[in-house]
Scaffold this active site. Structure first.
Site, PDB file in Angstrom:
ATOM      1  N   ILE A 155      11.184  10.957   3.087  1.00 13.37           N
ATOM      2  CA  ILE A 155      10.367  11.397   1.905  1.00 13.37           C
ATOM      3  C   ILE A 155      10.718  12.949   1.899  1.00 13.37           C
ATOM      4  CG2 ILE A 155       7.894  12.033   1.316  1.00 13.37           C
ATOM      5  CD1 ILE A 155       7.200   9.805   2.970  1.00 13.37           C
ATOM      6  N   THR A 233       1.182  15.970   2.241  1.00 17.01           N
ATOM      7  CA  THR A 233       1.024  14.764   1.961  1.00 17.01           C
ATOM      8  C   THR A 233       1.475  14.090   3.311  1.00 17.01           C
ATOM      9  OG1 THR A 233       3.441  14.522   1.133  1.00 17.01           O
ATOM     10  CG2 THR A 233       1.866  14.739  -0.286  1.00 17.01           C
ATOM     11  N   ARG A 235       0.157  14.328   7.312  1.00 18.06           N
ATOM     12  CA  ARG A 235      -1.069  14.091   7.767  1.00 18.06           C
ATOM     13  C   ARG A 235      -1.954  15.192   8.033  1.00 18.06           C
ATOM     14  NH1 ARG A 235      -0.144   9.495   6.652  1.00 18.06           N
ATOM     15  NH2 ARG A 235      -0.051   7.591   8.210  1.00 18.06           N
ATOM     16  N   ASP A 259      -3.201  15.951   0.070  1.00 16.31           N
ATOM     17  CA  ASP A 259      -3.458  14.260  -0.107  1.00 16.31           C
ATOM     18  C   ASP A 259      -3.724  13.648   1.240  1.00 16.31           C
ATOM     19  OD1 ASP A 259      -3.570  12.001  -1.615  1.00 16.31           O
ATOM     20  OD2 ASP A 259      -1.669  11.342  -0.389  1.00 16.31           O
ATOM     21  N   GLU A 264     -10.526  12.547   7.674  1.00 11.30           N
ATOM     22  CA  GLU A 264     -10.529  11.295   6.565  1.00 11.30           C
ATOM     23  C   GLU A 264     -11.604  10.327   7.012  1.00 11.30           C
ATOM     24  OE1 GLU A 264      -6.663   9.915   5.601  1.00 11.30           O
ATOM     25  OE2 GLU A 264      -5.965  11.905   5.041  1.00 11.30           O
ATOM     26  N   HIS A 296      -5.702  10.483  -0.140  1.00 12.74           N
ATOM     27  CA  HIS A 296      -4.457   9.812   0.783  1.00 12.74           C
ATOM     28  C   HIS A 296      -4.007   8.776  -0.405  1.00 12.74           C
ATOM     29  CE1 HIS A 296      -3.116   8.782   4.848  1.00 12.74           C
ATOM     30  NE2 HIS A 296      -2.194   8.416   3.970  1.00 12.74           N
ATOM     31  N   GLN A 297      -3.554   8.987  -1.392  1.00 18.26           N
ATOM     32  CA  GLN A 297      -3.140   8.275  -2.489  1.00 18.26           C
ATOM     33  C   GLN A 297      -1.569   8.478  -2.995  1.00 18.26           C
ATOM     34  OE1 GLN A 297      -5.731   9.714  -5.845  1.00 18.26           O
ATOM     35  NE2 GLN A 297      -3.599   9.344  -6.951  1.00 18.26           N
ATOM     36  N   ALA A 298      -0.793   9.220  -2.260  1.00 14.32           N
ATOM     37  CA  ALA A 298       0.538   9.318  -2.527  1.00 14.32           C
ATOM     38  C   ALA A 298       1.424   8.093  -2.349  1.00 14.32           C
ATOM     39  CB  ALA A 298       0.992  10.545  -1.404  1.00 14.32           C
ATOM     40  N   PHE A 299       0.957   7.326  -1.546  1.00 13.35           N
ATOM     41  CA  PHE A 299       1.755   6.008  -1.512  1.00 13.35           C
ATOM     42  C   PHE A 299       1.686   5.036  -2.650  1.00 13.35           C
ATOM     43  CE2 PHE A 299      -1.272   2.681  -0.588  1.00 13.35           C
ATOM     44  CZ  PHE A 299      -2.551   3.240  -0.256  1.00 13.35           C
TER      45      PHE A 299
END
Ligand code: NAI
Length: 336
Positions: A155, A233, A235, A259, A264, A296-299
């Site tokens: 990444i 992005t 952890r 993110d 969480e 946590h939506q980067a994926f």
């Protein structure tokens, strides 16, 4: 195989159903999270398919085993939510999806950076409220700025390439990768201290391990340039959030685009809009005009979801056929 699919989100079902046409597993979708209290749903299934928010601790594993479960198929790269020692002791196999789309996460990190820097998220809200004022929206050109990338893996490298395309100077720190070149442009390898001191933007793309836990704390934030922007992005627990709040309150840090967040659990992926937020640290973080947080939506792209579905189902098929399991997670692996 008969698989109980926990923490099912609507956005992933079509990808799994389409991919499963080739595998023919019997998938039963539950929106319920898997934890000690919900293991009874696994009765009669040979495997469970889990999301990052499922809590697969020793007790849950013991109950799963009693119900006849033999396989834990994670549809994520991370496995900090599974007690791997307990799984090994019970003879349960744990499989994961080590990589899906580095572009999904890298492009999202760039999106967060642009939104935060140019206040696009705030402008959207203002204009919808018929407030066309530009006050407070001054950003900076990314062109010619120094971008520090920590973790130059799949990444981080894509992120670095995109930033080179913006005309940035890209520097990087990674204990396992040296300086590299992309289309004649150089990503310069530097020490961590130099990266903190010279970067206008710092983006985190490394795993969370016992060594990297809270690697960005008071000392590291103080080393950063006045006005620097931090993007995470990776952890949440890479950053000491309390230290981050202090650096934002003092005005030393220019902003943070996040993110991921270290606490969480119980918040991210949930609709709490009718509830009282009990996490005071997150509540404080949400009050800053120069902090942008997503859940946590980067994926979350079609390509990544397709890959996650394909690899997860292939993992299950490999297990069923007694084939080699390249994506097995062993107890000795130390990522958290
Ligand atoms: P990768 O394994 O390809 O690259 C990670 C890099 O970090 C490696 O080159 C490694 O040498 C480096 N690294 C390890 N320890 C380091 C340290 N102490 N300092 C600097 N670099 C260090 O992993 P990939 O696929 O690039 O993913 C990176 C991280 O992104 C993952 O660990 C995960 O936490 C996060 N991620 C976040 C997602 C999201 O939706 N927000 C989705 C997928 C991954």
């Amino acid at each position: 195989m008969k698989i109980a699919f926990f923490s099912h989100h609507h956005f992933e079902k079509e990808f799994f159903e389409r991919s499963n046409e080739k595998h023919g597993h019997e998938l039963t979708f539950f929106s319920t999270e898997l934890n000690q209290l919900t293991t009874s749903l696994s009765l009669g299934f040979e495997g469970v398919c889990c999301f990052v928010s499922d809590k697969i601790d020793a007790k849950a594993l013991e109950l799963l085993k009693k119900n006849g479960v033999r396989l834990i198929a994670l549809r994520s790269a991370g496995y900090n939510n599974v007690d791997l020692e307990a799984a090994a002791a019970l003879g349960l196999t744990v499989l994961r999806v080590p990589a899906y789309s580095p572009h999904a996460v890298a492009e999202y990190a760039v999106g967060l950076l642009l939104s935060l820097n140019r206040r696009i998220h705030r402008a959207f809200g203002r204009v919808r409220d018929l407030n066309f004022s530009l006050e407070g929206f001054v950003g900076f050109d990314l062109n010619q700025k120094t971008v520090g990338v920590i973790g130059l893996g799949r990444i981080g490298r894509v992120f670095a390439e995109i930033m080179l395309g913006f005309g940035c100077r890209v520097i990087a720190f990674d204990p396992h990768v040296g300086s590299s070149e992309v289309d004649g442009k150089i990503i310069t390898y530097v020490g961590l201290e130099e990266l903190y001191q010279s970067s206008d933007v710092i983006s985190l793309h490394l795993p969370l391990t016992p060594e990297t836990h809270h690697m960005i704390a008071h000392k590291e934030l103080a080393l950063m340039k006045e006005g620097a922007v931090l993007v995470n992005t990776g952890r949440g627990a890479l950053i000491d959030t309390v230290a981050l709040i202090a650096a934002l309150k003092s005005g030393h840090l220019g902003g943070a685009a996040l993110d991921v967040y270290e606490e969480e659990e119980g918040v991210f992926f949930k609709d709490l809009s009718d509830k009282v937020l009990m996490d005071d640290v997150l509540a404080r973080l949400l009050t800053f005009p120069n902090v942008l947080i997503t859940s946590h939506q980067a994926f979350l792209t079609q390509e990544a979801l397709e890959k996650i579905a394909n690899v997860t189902l292939q993992n299950i098929t490999d297990f069923q056929n007694g084939a080699e399991l390249p994506n097995e997670v062993h107890a000795k692996t130390h990522m958290i």
